[in-house]
Design a protein around this motif. Sequence first.
Motif, PDB file in Angstrom:
ATOM      1  N   LEU A   1      16.673   5.437   5.973  1.00 54.67           N
ATOM      2  CA  LEU A   1      15.300   5.880   5.387  1.00 54.67           C
ATOM      3  C   LEU A   1      14.325   4.684   5.906  1.00 54.67           C
ATOM      4  CD1 LEU A   1      13.048   8.061   4.100  1.00 54.67           C
ATOM      5  CD2 LEU A   1      14.393   7.050   1.837  1.00 54.67           C
ATOM      6  N   LEU A   2      13.441   4.711   6.548  1.00 57.13           N
ATOM      7  CA  LEU A   2      13.226   3.779   6.715  1.00 57.13           C
ATOM      8  C   LEU A   2      11.049   3.662   5.818  1.00 57.13           C
ATOM      9  CD1 LEU A   2      13.190   3.247   9.705  1.00 57.13           C
ATOM     10  CD2 LEU A   2      14.805   1.792   7.987  1.00 57.13           C
ATOM     11  N   ILE A   3      11.606   2.566   4.534  1.00 58.25           N
ATOM     12  CA  ILE A   3      10.183   2.831   4.259  1.00 58.25           C
ATOM     13  C   ILE A   3       9.030   1.821   4.164  1.00 58.25           C
ATOM     14  CG2 ILE A   3       8.748   3.002   1.325  1.00 58.25           C
ATOM     15  CD1 ILE A   3      11.626   4.209   0.950  1.00 58.25           C
ATOM     16  N   GLY A   4       8.003   1.641   4.669  1.00 59.08           N
ATOM     17  CA  GLY A   4       7.068   0.721   5.096  1.00 59.08           C
ATOM     18  C   GLY A   4       5.980   1.245   3.648  1.00 59.08           C
ATOM     19  N   MET A   5       5.386  -0.117   2.796  1.00 59.40           N
ATOM     20  CA  MET A   5       4.169  -0.293   1.710  1.00 59.40           C
ATOM     21  C   MET A   5       3.349  -1.137   1.663  1.00 59.40           C
ATOM     22  SD  MET A   5       6.093   1.826  -1.598  1.00 59.40           S
ATOM     23  CE  MET A   5       4.435   2.376  -2.575  1.00 59.40           C
ATOM     24  N   ARG A   6       2.309  -0.926   1.767  1.00 60.19           N
ATOM     25  CA  ARG A   6       1.447  -2.258   2.481  1.00 60.19           C
ATOM     26  C   ARG A   6      -0.216  -1.674   0.998  1.00 60.19           C
ATOM     27  NH1 ARG A   6       0.093  -5.389   6.142  1.00 60.19           N
ATOM     28  NH2 ARG A   6       1.842  -4.700   7.203  1.00 60.19           N
ATOM     29  N   ASP A   7      -0.546  -2.812   0.809  1.00 62.28           N
ATOM     30  CA  ASP A   7      -1.646  -2.922  -0.073  1.00 62.28           C
ATOM     31  C   ASP A   7      -2.890  -3.214   0.211  1.00 62.28           C
ATOM     32  OD1 ASP A   7      -1.877  -5.582  -1.567  1.00 62.28           O
ATOM     33  OD2 ASP A   7      -0.801  -4.648  -3.252  1.00 62.28           O
ATOM     34  N   ASP A   8      -3.814  -3.974  -0.135  1.00 64.26           N
ATOM     35  CA  ASP A   8      -5.829  -4.503   0.299  1.00 64.26           C
ATOM     36  C   ASP A   8      -6.042  -5.996  -1.049  1.00 64.26           C
ATOM     37  OD1 ASP A   8      -6.398  -2.433  -1.327  1.00 64.26           O
ATOM     38  OD2 ASP A   8      -8.359  -2.893   0.035  1.00 64.26           O
ATOM     39  N   GLY A   9      -4.901  -5.868  -1.715  1.00 67.84           N
ATOM     40  CA  GLY A   9      -5.173  -6.842  -2.937  1.00 67.84           C
ATOM     41  C   GLY A   9      -5.002  -8.047  -2.088  1.00 67.84           C
ATOM     42  N   GLU A  10      -4.993  -9.224  -3.582  1.00 64.14           N
ATOM     43  CA  GLU A  10      -4.930 -10.535  -3.514  1.00 64.14           C
ATOM     44  C   GLU A  10      -3.666 -10.864  -3.005  1.00 64.14           C
ATOM     45  OE1 GLU A  10      -7.646 -12.712  -4.262  1.00 64.14           O
ATOM     46  OE2 GLU A  10      -8.606 -10.558  -3.747  1.00 64.14           O
TER      47      GLU A  10
END
Length: 416
Positions: free
Chosen positions: A284-293
């Motif tokens: 299972l491949l999980i990718g997570m990304r945010d636009d924070g600092e």
Amino acid sequence: METLRELSEVIHGPIGELPAALSRLLAPGAGHRALTILAADVDGGHRRGAGESSVLDQVPYLDLVEMRRRMSPGTVRRDTIVAEGAAEEVLLALSRNGALLALAGPTCDAEGERAVLDLWNIVSLRVQRFADTAPPSWLRLARMSAGERMEALTELADEYSTTLETVLAALRSRALDDAAARTTATGIAAAGLVHLRTVSDRVRTVGEEPVTTAFERLRDDLRPLVRYREIDMQFVEPPLDGRPLPGEVAHGARAVVRGTILAMLDDPEVGRVRVQWDCDGRNLLIGMRDDGEGGLSRESIQYQLVEDRIQALRGRIALDATPRWGTHLSIVIPLDPPHASAGLSADWALGAREQEILVRVASGLRNREIAAELTISENTVKFHLANVYRKLGVSSRAEATALYFAQARQDEPAAR
């Protein structure tokens, strides 16, 4: 008000007393002889009960799992089981988070059934909460349990060997002429193969959850996290034909994503989080990304909790946090339990793809199913399978499976 008070006691009481407390809560509106809970998470389906234990304890675990698989989350239905040698009606309620409640000998009408489902949807959140806050060691035990399920397949080798020996005995019997011997041997072999395939399928699929269902449950789980903060949650759906996830992987993955989002939201500048699931047939491949600092640190307590859960599932995580450019995490969680590769001898000199195909052949999968899991064509499967036969010195799936199981049993004492 009395019902609400009792409901509160069920939810906040010790988890070990939950079945008995729930049974008392339901009794006035939905009488029953016995109650069983099949949780959806942690170990792929932990079972607890209350009432006349002899009633529901006689129902095989795999039968309960199959009943659950035939239902949709958030529904209720009636079914029949065999307990103490007699048919018994049961009321089944499947909560929105996938936990099953079974009441033996229910005495309620349609309105009572709906009330049972409503109460169970609330109580099952307590079961999930307990699973979510359990230490990572629980996930390690769940992975070990999954390995035991795969090892159960190797135990089928004894039945397989017995069937072959019986077939050979029929063919060699001097009491039967050639036609009678062939007819007898064919009947024995057919019955044995049907039995082995049925048991193999049940063991292999127990506790599994379709990847799309697991992802939809994740979306539901995340709604409360972002309810009181304006954040744009973006979801990239997994493939519809992705391999089903073992129960402990589905649960662990959801817990990992929830924990990661909590860590990301510590940054007040985060306004958007993107979550993507994919499956390559083995992981299972999980990718997570945010636009924070981009200030998420490996030293933070929340990140370490996430990392502990991933390690408990034998997975790995990569963190890329760049100041003022946000945080990106890549997570890989293997789908196969620790001992799924047992039975592969180094002397066979199988390539990685050939090993994958042999394991799946031994698990009872057909070429079409193997091709779907590994995202390759059936012709490619046939090509690799021909190489497997040549390297093992066999000429059929049955011979390859028998050799695989025989090798697994030879390796078993060393593994222990």
